[in-house]
Design a protein around this motif. Sequence first.
Motif, PDB file in Angstrom:
ATOM      1  N   ARG A 128      77.806   8.908  22.334  1.00  0.00           N
ATOM      2  CA  ARG A 128      78.488   7.645  22.556  1.00  0.00           C
ATOM      3  C   ARG A 128      78.505   7.324  24.051  1.00  0.00           C
ATOM      4  O   ARG A 128      78.793   8.180  24.885  1.00  0.00           O
ATOM      5  CB  ARG A 128      79.918   7.768  22.039  1.00  0.00           C
ATOM      6  CG  ARG A 128      80.675   6.463  22.028  1.00  0.00           C
ATOM      7  CD  ARG A 128      82.019   6.686  21.412  1.00  0.00           C
ATOM      8  NE  ARG A 128      82.831   5.494  21.451  1.00  0.00           N
ATOM      9  CZ  ARG A 128      84.153   5.497  21.393  1.00  0.00           C
ATOM     10  NH1 ARG A 128      84.792   6.652  21.315  1.00  0.00           N
ATOM     11  NH2 ARG A 128      84.829   4.376  21.419  1.00  0.00           N
ATOM     12  N   GLY A 129      78.176   6.083  24.383  1.00  0.00           N
ATOM     13  CA  GLY A 129      78.143   5.673  25.777  1.00  0.00           C
ATOM     14  C   GLY A 129      76.748   5.685  26.375  1.00  0.00           C
ATOM     15  O   GLY A 129      76.562   5.314  27.541  1.00  0.00           O
ATOM     16  N   ALA A 130      75.749   6.084  25.576  1.00  0.00           N
ATOM     17  CA  ALA A 130      74.381   6.139  26.092  1.00  0.00           C
ATOM     18  C   ALA A 130      73.742   4.758  26.173  1.00  0.00           C
ATOM     19  O   ALA A 130      72.755   4.565  26.885  1.00  0.00           O
ATOM     20  CB  ALA A 130      73.521   7.059  25.228  1.00  0.00           C
ATOM     21  N   GLY A 131      74.291   3.788  25.431  1.00  0.00           N
ATOM     22  CA  GLY A 131      73.741   2.427  25.455  1.00  0.00           C
ATOM     23  C   GLY A 131      73.045   2.024  24.182  1.00  0.00           C
ATOM     24  O   GLY A 131      72.298   1.034  24.166  1.00  0.00           O
ATOM     25  N   LYS A 132      73.284   2.747  23.086  1.00  0.00           N
ATOM     26  CA  LYS A 132      72.582   2.457  21.830  1.00  0.00           C
ATOM     27  C   LYS A 132      72.880   1.057  21.311  1.00  0.00           C
ATOM     28  O   LYS A 132      71.958   0.322  20.926  1.00  0.00           O
ATOM     29  CB  LYS A 132      72.959   3.499  20.773  1.00  0.00           C
ATOM     30  CG  LYS A 132      72.494   4.911  21.070  1.00  0.00           C
ATOM     31  CD  LYS A 132      73.062   5.904  20.064  1.00  0.00           C
ATOM     32  CE  LYS A 132      74.573   6.003  20.203  1.00  0.00           C
ATOM     33  NZ  LYS A 132      75.167   7.013  19.325  1.00  0.00           N
ATOM     34  N   SER A 133      74.135   0.687  21.289  1.00  0.00           N
ATOM     35  CA  SER A 133      74.514  -0.630  20.748  1.00  0.00           C
ATOM     36  C   SER A 133      73.988  -1.758  21.622  1.00  0.00           C
ATOM     37  O   SER A 133      73.415  -2.732  21.130  1.00  0.00           O
ATOM     38  CB  SER A 133      76.035  -0.731  20.611  1.00  0.00           C
ATOM     39  OG  SER A 133      76.515   0.219  19.691  1.00  0.00           O
ATOM     40  N   THR A 134      74.188  -1.628  22.920  1.00  0.00           N
ATOM     41  CA  THR A 134      73.761  -2.683  23.843  1.00  0.00           C
ATOM     42  C   THR A 134      72.250  -2.862  23.844  1.00  0.00           C
ATOM     43  O   THR A 134      71.734  -3.968  23.656  1.00  0.00           O
ATOM     44  CB  THR A 134      74.236  -2.362  25.277  1.00  0.00           C
ATOM     45  OG1 THR A 134      75.660  -2.279  25.291  1.00  0.00           O
ATOM     46  CG2 THR A 134      73.774  -3.436  26.249  1.00  0.00           C
ATOM     47  N   LEU A 135      71.518  -1.771  24.023  1.00  0.00           N
ATOM     48  CA  LEU A 135      70.061  -1.857  24.107  1.00  0.00           C
ATOM     49  C   LEU A 135      69.443  -2.141  22.747  1.00  0.00           C
ATOM     50  O   LEU A 135      68.429  -2.851  22.654  1.00  0.00           O
ATOM     51  CB  LEU A 135      69.491  -0.556  24.682  1.00  0.00           C
ATOM     52  CG  LEU A 135      69.887  -0.244  26.127  1.00  0.00           C
ATOM     53  CD1 LEU A 135      69.291   1.090  26.575  1.00  0.00           C
ATOM     54  CD2 LEU A 135      69.419  -1.362  27.064  1.00  0.00           C
ATOM     55  N   GLY A 136      70.034  -1.607  21.681  1.00  0.00           N
ATOM     56  CA  GLY A 136      69.500  -1.861  20.346  1.00  0.00           C
ATOM     57  C   GLY A 136      69.572  -3.328  19.989  1.00  0.00           C
ATOM     58  O   GLY A 136      68.610  -3.900  19.458  1.00  0.00           O
ATOM     59  N   LYS A 137      70.692  -3.959  20.286  1.00  0.00           N
ATOM     60  CA  LYS A 137      70.858  -5.379  19.987  1.00  0.00           C
ATOM     61  C   LYS A 137      69.889  -6.227  20.799  1.00  0.00           C
ATOM     62  O   LYS A 137      69.241  -7.135  20.267  1.00  0.00           O
ATOM     63  CB  LYS A 137      72.295  -5.806  20.279  1.00  0.00           C
ATOM     64  CG  LYS A 137      72.572  -7.270  19.973  1.00  0.00           C
ATOM     65  CD  LYS A 137      74.020  -7.624  20.262  1.00  0.00           C
ATOM     66  CE  LYS A 137      74.284  -9.096  19.971  1.00  0.00           C
ATOM     67  NZ  LYS A 137      75.697  -9.464  20.275  1.00  0.00           N
ATOM     68  N   LEU A 138      69.768  -5.927  22.091  1.00  0.00           N
ATOM     69  CA  LEU A 138      68.870  -6.696  22.954  1.00  0.00           C
ATOM     70  C   LEU A 138      67.407  -6.507  22.546  1.00  0.00           C
ATOM     71  O   LEU A 138      66.632  -7.467  22.512  1.00  0.00           O
ATOM     72  CB  LEU A 138      69.064  -6.280  24.415  1.00  0.00           C
ATOM     73  CG  LEU A 138      70.413  -6.654  25.047  1.00  0.00           C
ATOM     74  CD1 LEU A 138      70.533  -6.033  26.431  1.00  0.00           C
ATOM     75  CD2 LEU A 138      70.552  -8.175  25.127  1.00  0.00           C
ATOM     76  N   ALA A 139      67.026  -5.285  22.238  1.00  0.00           N
ATOM     77  CA  ALA A 139      65.646  -5.017  21.819  1.00  0.00           C
ATOM     78  C   ALA A 139      65.335  -5.723  20.512  1.00  0.00           C
ATOM     79  O   ALA A 139      64.228  -6.257  20.324  1.00  0.00           O
ATOM     80  CB  ALA A 139      65.419  -3.516  21.673  1.00  0.00           C
ATOM     81  N   GLY A 140      66.306  -5.748  19.608  1.00  0.00           N
ATOM     82  CA  GLY A 140      66.112  -6.445  18.344  1.00  0.00           C
ATOM     83  C   GLY A 140      65.876  -7.931  18.556  1.00  0.00           C
ATOM     84  O   GLY A 140      65.027  -8.537  17.890  1.00  0.00           O
ATOM     85  N   GLU A 141      66.606  -8.520  19.481  1.00  0.00           N
ATOM     86  CA  GLU A 141      66.436  -9.942  19.772  1.00  0.00           C
ATOM     87  C   GLU A 141      65.055 -10.218  20.358  1.00  0.00           C
ATOM     88  O   GLU A 141      64.396 -11.195  19.996  1.00  0.00           O
ATOM     89  CB  GLU A 141      67.529 -10.406  20.735  1.00  0.00           C
ATOM     90  CG  GLU A 141      68.921 -10.403  20.121  1.00  0.00           C
ATOM     91  CD  GLU A 141      70.007 -10.713  21.146  1.00  0.00           C
ATOM     92  OE1 GLU A 141      69.682 -10.799  22.350  1.00  0.00           O
ATOM     93  OE2 GLU A 141      71.188 -10.857  20.740  1.00  0.00           O
ATOM     94  N   VAL A 142      64.611  -9.354  21.257  1.00  0.00           N
ATOM     95  CA  VAL A 142      63.300  -9.543  21.892  1.00  0.00           C
ATOM     96  C   VAL A 142      62.171  -9.379  20.875  1.00  0.00           C
ATOM     97  O   VAL A 142      61.208 -10.147  20.865  1.00  0.00           O
ATOM     98  CB  VAL A 142      63.116  -8.546  23.054  1.00  0.00           C
ATOM     99  CG1 VAL A 142      61.682  -8.608  23.586  1.00  0.00           C
ATOM    100  CG2 VAL A 142      64.100  -8.849  24.179  1.00  0.00           C
ATOM    101  N   LEU A 143      62.290  -8.385  20.015  1.00  0.00           N
ATOM    102  CA  LEU A 143      61.213  -8.047  19.081  1.00  0.00           C
ATOM    103  C   LEU A 143      61.323  -8.772  17.742  1.00  0.00           C
ATOM    104  O   LEU A 143      60.435  -8.657  16.899  1.00  0.00           O
ATOM    105  CB  LEU A 143      61.207  -6.535  18.830  1.00  0.00           C
ATOM    106  CG  LEU A 143      60.970  -5.661  20.070  1.00  0.00           C
ATOM    107  CD1 LEU A 143      61.191  -4.199  19.740  1.00  0.00           C
ATOM    108  CD2 LEU A 143      59.559  -5.881  20.616  1.00  0.00           C
ATOM    109  N   GLY A 144      62.399  -9.514  17.550  1.00  0.00           N
ATOM    110  CA  GLY A 144      62.580 -10.220  16.290  1.00  0.00           C
ATOM    111  C   GLY A 144      62.858  -9.288  15.128  1.00  0.00           C
ATOM    112  O   GLY A 144      62.434  -9.536  13.999  1.00  0.00           O
ATOM    113  N   LEU A 145      63.603  -8.208  15.385  1.00  0.00           N
ATOM    114  CA  LEU A 145      63.924  -7.220  14.355  1.00  0.00           C
ATOM    115  C   LEU A 145      65.424  -7.196  14.111  1.00  0.00           C
ATOM    116  O   LEU A 145      66.219  -7.392  15.041  1.00  0.00           O
ATOM    117  CB  LEU A 145      63.477  -5.817  14.797  1.00  0.00           C
ATOM    118  CG  LEU A 145      61.989  -5.587  15.012  1.00  0.00           C
ATOM    119  CD1 LEU A 145      61.764  -4.189  15.574  1.00  0.00           C
ATOM    120  CD2 LEU A 145      61.217  -5.768  13.730  1.00  0.00           C
ATOM    121  N   PRO A 146      65.840  -6.946  12.886  1.00  0.00           N
ATOM    122  CA  PRO A 146      67.280  -6.803  12.628  1.00  0.00           C
ATOM    123  C   PRO A 146      67.810  -5.548  13.317  1.00  0.00           C
ATOM    124  O   PRO A 146      67.134  -4.509  13.337  1.00  0.00           O
ATOM    125  CB  PRO A 146      67.368  -6.692  11.110  1.00  0.00           C
ATOM    126  CG  PRO A 146      66.018  -6.211  10.676  1.00  0.00           C
ATOM    127  CD  PRO A 146      65.039  -6.805  11.648  1.00  0.00           C
TER     128      PRO A 146
END
Length: 296
Positions: A128-146
């Motif tokens: 927890r705190g590694a950035g999974k939620s933040t980076l996962g959401k942003l990467a999903g938006e860039v790549l068009g993935l849920p």
Amino acid sequence: MPDSLPPPTPGEELIKRIAVRVREARKSRGLPRRVLSELSGVSPRYLAQLEAGEGNISVILLQRVAGALDLKIDALLAENMPLDRDAERMAQVFSKASPDIQQQVRALLFAHSQTELRAGRICLIGLRGAGKSTLGKLAGEVLGLPFIELNKEIEAALDMPIAEVLALYGQEGYRELEAEALERVSATHDRMILAAAGGIVAEKTTYVRLLQRFHTIWLHTSPAEYMQRVRAQGDERPMEGNPAAMTQLKTLLDTRTPLYERADSQVNTSNRPVKASLKDLLRIIEKRRFLDVLDG
């Protein structure tokens, strides 16, 4: 020298494909054309024209022929569709099976190629705190993935927050719910970015399934930044009334690091702005071709 014949139109190719498939399906079932005519209600003359690829056939009549051959009409129309009766029946049984059974079948079918099984699915792991939620959401938006967080999947299924889930079911019960949630998202999403709780690596069976079905990326940072980010989220629990919290965090990290290192790749987010870490994450996904279905 005579002019060359023009290439067949898509409609002509479809008629020929239907002709071949009806003829092969009828013969593989040992049905004389007369018997197929009686079963389908389509005249022998019309069936002969159909199998010869001459003229058009209405959808209604084609549906009758498919039904008489114990096939779905898709099997006669699709570009790639097995006509073998057992294959057709297996497809029907598979479509009615539970998500768990479907996933087991997928695992067996793709056993020869783990890369193909994982294609399109990415999971971010780490404390927890590694950035999974933040980076996962942003990467999903860039790549068009849920983007899906496994904990939120559990919360939605039980209609209660994770804190209450843990209080009610305990750690062992939570791990079972986590495994079930992983099965659900694996069965319903061919392409996605998933964020898993940090402790998923400690449950051997669940972690093995995760590694089999997802390209995994370990996000990590320094112990000080882990603690700082969690507190920045408004959670004082790691430090409140616990002066040994940092020591415990370091011990936990040391224990889990060998498990996290089983991931396909890793991104160090320590002292990195979000944009820079996102760029690192996207570069790995592209370089390792995690979203591609590879041949061979």
